[in-house]
Design an enzyme around this catalytic site. Structure first.
Site, PDB file in Angstrom:
ATOM      1  N   PHE A 169       0.799  -1.226   0.000  1.00  0.00           N
ATOM      2  CA  PHE A 169       0.000   0.000   0.000  1.00  0.00           C
ATOM      3  C   PHE A 169       0.835   1.281   0.000  1.00  0.00           C
ATOM      4  O   PHE A 169       0.280   2.366   0.030  1.00  0.00           O
ATOM      5  CB  PHE A 169      -0.921   0.006   1.226  1.00  0.00           C
ATOM      6  CG  PHE A 169      -1.902  -1.115   1.207  1.00  0.00           C
ATOM      7  CD1 PHE A 169      -3.027  -1.062   0.413  1.00  0.00           C
ATOM      8  CD2 PHE A 169      -1.686  -2.245   1.975  1.00  0.00           C
ATOM      9  CE1 PHE A 169      -3.934  -2.100   0.387  1.00  0.00           C
ATOM     10  CE2 PHE A 169      -2.586  -3.294   1.965  1.00  0.00           C
ATOM     11  CZ  PHE A 169      -3.712  -3.230   1.162  1.00  0.00           C
TER      12      PHE A 169
ATOM     13  N   CYS B 260     -11.623   3.626   5.875  1.00  0.00           N
ATOM     14  CA  CYS B 260     -10.881   3.370   7.114  1.00  0.00           C
ATOM     15  C   CYS B 260      -9.673   4.275   7.321  1.00  0.00           C
ATOM     16  O   CYS B 260      -9.618   5.011   8.300  1.00  0.00           O
ATOM     17  CB  CYS B 260     -10.441   1.911   7.162  1.00  0.00           C
ATOM     18  SG  CYS B 260     -11.827   0.771   7.219  1.00  0.00           S
TER      19      CYS B 260
END
Length: 188
Positions: free
Chosen positions: A5, A16
């Protein structure tokens, strides 16, 4: 969060991580601690979303009024229909504010986008349809069908050979070999 990521590009989205960063920042401020690092993370993420449009404005001498931009991907990441905090939303709004027309493609997030995006944009059935007649293309979500587009497909379908890759997921050499003006966000 791991290496999967932490790629250069137009920033993060979703329900989130943005919320968690803001919550941690809030909790730190409640304890009278100024969370400089969290503030910087939030600020940089906001700036990254604007870089695609900044590149486009530089290419077209700050005049994109009436140009059609293909947006490849609406979801905040591939394999989801989630558009909460998706970079595509901010990018589309900014392009529309500059007078651009939008042709958008996403394999699963279109219905959520229709409920969220108030601007009058065209939704297409395929990534290739989004390119047809567009003046430039933005890769916003790295869907497999978008990454699979060839340099020839970009060249043959875009009116102008401009591709801005917000996820650094396209083959730069193939695009450039086909005469594409390529800009990758965070890529040298």
């Amino acid at each position: 969060i791991g290496p999967k990521f932490l790629n250069a590009g137009i920033g993060y989205g979703g329900s989130c991580f943005p919320k968690d960063v803001k919550a941690l920042k809030y909790l730190a401020e409640e304890k009278e601690y100024h969370p400089n690092l969290l503030q910087a993370v939030d600020d940089v993420n906001e700036q990254q979303n604007r870089k695609m449009v900044d590149h486009l404005l530089r290419i077209f001498d700050n005049d994109i009024q009436g140009l059609t931009i293909a947006i490849l991907g609406l979801a905040f990441k591939p394999n989801t229909d989630d558009i909460r905090e998706a970079p595509a939303l901010k990018i589309i709004n900014e392009l529309v504010d500059h007078g651009a027309d939008i042709q958008a493609y996403d394999p699963v997030a279109v219905e959520n986008a229709r409920q969220t995006i108030t601007a009058d944009i065209t939704y297409t059935n395929t990534a290739l349809d989004a390119l047809k007649g567009a003046d430039a293309a933005f890769l916003v979500t790295e869907w497999d069908e978008c990454k699979a587009l060839t340099g020839e497909q970009f060249k043959d379908n875009l009116k102008r050979p401009v591709v801005i890759d917000g996820r650094n997921a396209l083959d730069v050499e193939t695009l450039k070999a086909n005469g594409i003006i390529y800009h990758g966000i965070g890529r040298k």
